[in-house]
Design a protein around this motif. Sequence first.
Motif, PDB file in Angstrom:
ATOM      1  N   LEU A  87       0.936  -1.111  -0.124  1.00  0.00           N
ATOM      2  CA  LEU A  87       0.182   0.012  -0.132  1.00  0.00           C
ATOM      3  C   LEU A  87       0.703   1.253   0.131  1.00  0.00           C
ATOM      4  O   LEU A  87       0.618   2.052  -0.839  1.00  0.00           O
ATOM      5  N   LEU A 105       4.392  -0.885   4.151  1.00  0.00           N
ATOM      6  CA  LEU A 105       2.751  -1.449   4.697  1.00  0.00           C
ATOM      7  C   LEU A 105       2.114  -1.756   3.706  1.00  0.00           C
ATOM      8  O   LEU A 105       1.943  -1.597   2.419  1.00  0.00           O
ATOM      9  N   VAL A 138      -1.381  -4.825   2.568  1.00  0.00           N
ATOM     10  CA  VAL A 138      -2.404  -5.493   2.838  1.00  0.00           C
ATOM     11  C   VAL A 138      -2.483  -7.423   2.468  1.00  0.00           C
ATOM     12  O   VAL A 138      -2.020  -7.310   1.180  1.00  0.00           O
ATOM     13  N   ASP A 147      -5.935  -8.301   6.371  1.00  0.00           N
ATOM     14  CA  ASP A 147      -5.009  -7.993   7.274  1.00  0.00           C
ATOM     15  C   ASP A 147      -4.049  -6.978   6.805  1.00  0.00           C
ATOM     16  O   ASP A 147      -3.307  -7.108   5.761  1.00  0.00           O
ATOM     17  N   HIS A 148      -3.893  -5.900   7.448  1.00  0.00           N
ATOM     18  CA  HIS A 148      -2.784  -5.102   7.258  1.00  0.00           C
ATOM     19  C   HIS A 148      -1.333  -5.652   7.919  1.00  0.00           C
ATOM     20  O   HIS A 148      -1.435  -5.933   8.872  1.00  0.00           O
ATOM     21  N   ARG A 167       1.235  -8.015  12.166  1.00  0.00           N
ATOM     22  CA  ARG A 167      -0.185  -7.472  11.692  1.00  0.00           C
ATOM     23  C   ARG A 167      -0.309  -5.954  12.308  1.00  0.00           C
ATOM     24  O   ARG A 167      -0.101  -6.036  13.531  1.00  0.00           O
ATOM     25  N   VAL A 204      -6.596  -2.601  12.393  1.00  0.00           N
ATOM     26  CA  VAL A 204      -6.814  -2.048  11.329  1.00  0.00           C
ATOM     27  C   VAL A 204      -7.197  -0.310  11.572  1.00  0.00           C
ATOM     28  O   VAL A 204      -7.040   0.428  10.734  1.00  0.00           O
ATOM     29  N   ALA A 221      -4.091   1.436  10.361  1.00  0.00           N
ATOM     30  CA  ALA A 221      -3.635   1.067   9.166  1.00  0.00           C
ATOM     31  C   ALA A 221      -2.636   2.123   8.589  1.00  0.00           C
ATOM     32  O   ALA A 221      -1.734   1.647   8.229  1.00  0.00           O
ATOM     33  N   ASP A 222      -3.153   3.187   8.383  1.00  0.00           N
ATOM     34  CA  ASP A 222      -2.479   4.278   7.643  1.00  0.00           C
ATOM     35  C   ASP A 222      -1.172   4.671   8.295  1.00  0.00           C
ATOM     36  O   ASP A 222      -0.406   4.663   7.878  1.00  0.00           O
ATOM     37  N   SER A 245     -10.610  -3.375   2.311  1.00  0.00           N
ATOM     38  CA  SER A 245     -10.030  -3.370   3.662  1.00  0.00           C
ATOM     39  C   SER A 245      -8.801  -2.460   3.433  1.00  0.00           C
ATOM     40  O   SER A 245      -8.190  -2.392   4.297  1.00  0.00           O
ATOM     41  N   SER A 246      -8.654  -1.745   2.094  1.00  0.00           N
ATOM     42  CA  SER A 246      -7.523  -0.862   2.396  1.00  0.00           C
ATOM     43  C   SER A 246      -8.050   0.612   1.978  1.00  0.00           C
ATOM     44  O   SER A 246      -8.286   0.992   0.996  1.00  0.00           O
TER      45      SER A 246
END
Length: 377
Positions: free
Chosen positions: A38, A71, A73, A88-89, A141, A144, A147-148, A373-374
């Motif tokens: 990502l 990073l 996904v 999952d990230h 992991r 979420v 995530a960013d 999910s992203s």
Amino acid sequence: MQAIAITPGQAGSVRLESLPQPSLDSEADGRGVLVRVLRVGLDGTDREIYDAKYGAAPSGYDFLVPGHEGLGVVEAVGENVTELAPGDHVVAIVRRPGTSRYDRIGLPDFTTDDTYFEHGISRLHGYLTERYVDTPEYLIRIPVALADLGVLLEPISIAEKGVAQAYEIQRRLRIWDPRRAAVLGAGPLGIFASMVLRLRGLAVVTVGLDEPPYLNSELVEAIGAHYVSTKQRSLADVRREHGPFDLMFEGTGYSPMVFDAMQVLAKDGVLVLSSVTGGDRTTEVPSDAINLSFVLGNKVMVGTVNASRENFEAGVRDLAMAEAQWPGWLGRLITHRVAGLGNYRQAFDLLTSAHDAIKIVVEVAAGEPATASSPAG
Ligand code: BGC
Ligand code: ZN
């Protein structure tokens, strides 16, 4: 698929190359995890690779794909993967085992091998590409909600390891109770070391070159650290005004600073060195005085590089703590975002010349359709 490529040792060689799509079966026993990248953060090591001062290509290649702060996904997992699932990230650990006894017990960050394997740095391709396959033991992991910010985990893991080493060593003192810390350097690593130490409750002084106020000084003050410029104060002043320092973390990249730090470290204190100084600078130091203060003061100095899985996991906890305690603060460290691998020139131009940059991130997935999910892209 596309990848940014650099020929190590050859300045100006940055370009796009194409790599075959990775396949889940490239990992044995159904343990493969296919990850779509990502975003990837850049740091001083990428700059050194770009400047042809560091880095090594994987065997069989005349180029290295840079980028070690990745990073991604998860898109698919092999049939024997239970730890991770699509959506999952994840962030991948950078260094991989060599052959020394430390490598064999899962501590490649303590390798005694002369050649070491680091994704995006040394002998293994990095993450400035579209996808990669790895196994769960090397993937961390990210919750979420974070995530960013997961793109900040790798540099945070470096600060975590340095601080963890200091505490580990100071168990020698049975009742060590550090109160005051000094962090030398106010770049990303210095800011993250300040964060980790503030989260442990220490009073922190972050020492940088530039005069405040500017973004870096504002950021360290926003988490309750003091910012001091070496243009306004000597380290001896800093010690008088804010010390003595039980723990010091050096991350300036300027090696003479180490010997100044040795002179202002408290008795029974620990000094952590983390600057990778590839040059050949020399300096003259008051060696009797430094030696005497180390001997009579039972002081310790330790070098630290890279990070283990444990340090990455501590980093995830601190990411969550920092975001809870200072909402939005971590996001302010990402000062520049470059959209897509194709804008590699812009990314490396920023890395070499943007004075106001803290963390530059390449949004690798920008332009591709985002999955449910992203979030960002
Ligand atoms: C990376 C570390 C690595 C070190 C030396 C740093 O930029 O974050 O993972 O061990 O460079 O190559
Ligand atoms: Zn790095």
